[in-house]
Design an enzyme around this catalytic site. Structure first.
Site, PDB file in Angstrom:
ATOM      1  CG  HIS A 195      -6.751   5.470  -0.471  1.00 39.47           C
ATOM      2  ND1 HIS A 195      -5.433   5.675  -0.756  1.00 39.47           N
ATOM      3  CD2 HIS A 195      -7.178   4.511  -1.333  1.00 39.47           C
ATOM      4  CE1 HIS A 195      -5.053   4.887  -1.748  1.00 39.47           C
ATOM      5  NE2 HIS A 195      -6.105   4.183  -2.132  1.00 39.47           N
ATOM      6  CE  LYS A 223      -4.337   7.972   7.869  1.00 34.13           C
ATOM      7  NZ  LYS A 223      -4.487   7.019   6.792  1.00 34.13           N
ATOM      8  CG  ASP A 238      -2.021   0.984   1.158  1.00 34.63           C
ATOM      9  OD1 ASP A 238      -2.262   1.530   0.060  1.00 34.63           O
ATOM     10  OD2 ASP A 238      -2.668   1.230   2.198  1.00 34.63           O
ATOM     11  CG  HIS A 239      -0.414   5.097   0.231  1.00 34.18           C
ATOM     12  ND1 HIS A 239      -0.505   6.261  -0.480  1.00 34.18           N
ATOM     13  CD2 HIS A 239      -1.654   4.835   0.674  1.00 34.18           C
ATOM     14  CE1 HIS A 239      -1.763   6.681  -0.461  1.00 34.18           C
ATOM     15  NE2 HIS A 239      -2.487   5.824   0.223  1.00 34.18           N
ATOM     16  CD  GLU A 247      -5.869   1.900  -5.079  1.00 28.73           C
ATOM     17  OE1 GLU A 247      -6.546   0.868  -4.901  1.00 28.73           O
ATOM     18  OE2 GLU A 247      -5.870   2.855  -4.290  1.00 28.73           O
TER      19      GLU A 247
HETATM   20 ZN    ZN Z   1      -4.311   7.118   0.245  1.00 34.11          ZN
END
Ligand code: ZN
Length: 478
Positions: free
Chosen positions: A331, A299, A151-152, A257
């Site tokens: 996200h 978050k 991810d990322h 992605e």
């Molecule tokens: Zn993101």
């Protein structure tokens, strides 16, 4: 119960029982009990006159297990309509997550979903993250497939590392190639900075595109030039990564992605279209694109922003994604309950939703419930660490709104997790909490926390089932 000839007793996980292999629990950790013929590494024991290997949950044994039971390995699942990235930061959350996906069978999970930053903050590797998910999948008998997301990841080196470690999805974070300085420029400045590009001008400048569903995307000269200036490098980066790493010998090896969500301003529909159209023109196949939506996705707390505007923009972004044949990726989806109904509706039930970190908050809520003294220590430390942690996160937390701990009874501590400020306090300090050391080099909290989470793992799984289950049920509009 599995009892060895020398009197050791282990509980057997009933969903893990296969002919020659099962998983059992000792007080502090789990083991395989394997037929010695399978070749698992471990200790030879006897039980009921039969010989077994009592095998640790090691990487070598994970590889053996995945060869025997391919469903315990991650695979490419992003082409399924509904996917949800949950991630298991601590390596203990997957059992609870799987309770959710055994119930909501229309959603396929991405059980491993870690960024390099998360790996660093938790001292873990992609291999370790994937192994712990594989073990949980076996333990729970979850046979219908799951994915693992690097991810990322940002650079070729990070992408290569994620792929080598077994990730089946790459989320390429193009934020470092997105030019955030263009947004603040005047029209004249944009025109001055723009370099002529005949090919792109013929395609986009003063042109309109019908993406179906009655939606038209138009570029006037200024929007076209701005868009080129902001996104060209990011598109180039995505093309390079796709052809150099995601494609191997003419074959695509992972779901891909492209994430353009870490920008200063929301992604305009035309900009989303431009990125998608350029990637398509160059032959890049994406499973998902993550635009930056309007409003704030902080978050661990609900969406902050205009719900009507979100729904209206989601409708257009989703239509663009359908036009090109990929899914919208949302996200920082943890706890964004107010947008789930419109996200589910506007994507027509084809979406990828990423939640992360909320499993850490549930783990800390468990600490508040089961060991108030330990929670108080961690909370007090988090208050001192908060400022350092804000370097990594954009939050609007106001520490002054968090009640002082000495005014709270032990039984009131879990209620702290109902409040945004205390949620964010604990959320963003996780790396510092886990890494804090005593003078003698031992961990200040980490070992005690893991011991508690192990002891109350059934309760933890139930907390996750309820909390993540609410995400699933609301985006499915159930
Ligand atoms: Zn993101």
């Amino acid at each position: 119960m599995f009892i060895t000839a020398d009197g050791r007793k282990f509980d057997v996980y009933k969903d893990s029982v296969h002919d020659n292999l099962c998983m059992v629990a000792a007080e502090d950790k789990d083991y395989f009990v394997a037929d010695p013929k399978l070749g698992f590494e471990g200790e030879t024991v006897t039980s009921d006159g039969k010989t077994w290997t009592l095998a640790p949950l090691s990487h070598a044994n994970a590889e053996k297990m995945r060869a025997l039971y391919p469903w315990t390995a991650p695979s490419r699942v992003l082409d399924r309509d509904k996917t949800m990235g949950v991630g298991d930061r601590l390596g203990i959350a997957t059992d609870g997550h799987l309770r959710v996906f055994k119930k909501y069978t229309e959603i396929t999970p991405i059980l491993s979903q870690q960024s390099i930053r998360e790996l660093n903050l938790t001292n873990r590797t992609f291999a370790d993250v994937i192994d712990s998910a594989s073990f949980a999948v076996f333990r729970c008998g979850y046979t219908t497939g799951w994915g693992a997301d690097g991810d990322h990841v940002k650079t070729a080196k990070e992408v290569a590392y994620a792929l080598e470690s077994g990730c089946t999805m790459i989320t390429l974070d193009c934020s470092e190639q997105i030019d955030n300085t263009i947004e603040g420029l005047s029209k004249a400045e944009v025109f001055a900075k723009y370099k002529q590009n005949k090919e792109l001008e013929d395609i986009y400048m003063n042109k309109s595109f019908d993406v179906g569903e009655g939606i038209t995307i138009s570029f006037d000269e200024e929007l076209y030039k701005r868009t080129v200036l902001i996104y060209s490098e990011a598109i180039k980066h995505a093309i390079d990564i796709f052809f150099n790493l995601i494609m191997k010998n003419g074959k695509q090896v992972a779901d891909f992605e492209v994430s353009i969500d870490e920008t200063m301003t929301p992604t305009l529909p035309a900009q989303h279209f431009f990125v998608a159209n350029e990637l398509t023109r160059k032959g890049v196949r994406v499973s998902t694109v993550a635009p930056r939506f309007c409003g704030e996705f902080q978050k661990g707390i609900d969406y902050i922003g205009d719900l009507k505007q979100f729904a209206a923009e989601m409708k257009i972004h989703a239509a663009i994604s359908r036009h090109f044949g990929y899914k919208i990726s949302i996200h920082s989806g943890s706890d964004k309950f107010s947008i789930f109904p419109s996200a589910g509706r506007e994507t027509k039930g084809r979406f990828h939703l990423k939640t992360a970190g909320t499993n850490w908050l549930e783990a800390m809520k468990l600490v508040a419930m089961k060991d108030p003294q330990l929670y108080r220590e961690v909370h007090a430390y988090a208050l001192t660490a908060f400022k350092a942690a804000t370097a990594y996160y954009h939050v609007t937390t106001q520490l002054s709104r968090i009640p002082s701990l000495d005014t709270l009874k032990d039984s009131e501590l879990p209620d702290l997790f109902k409040h945004n400020d205390s949620r964010q306090l604990i959320h963003i300090t996780y790396g510092l909490i886990l890494n804090e050391k005593n003078a003698d080099g031992s961990y200040k909290f980490k070992d005690r926390l893991y011991k508690l989470w192990r002891k109350y793992r059934e309760e933890y799984a139930e907390l996750l089932y309820k909390h993540i289950g609410r995400h699933a049920s609301e985006i499915l509009m159930k």
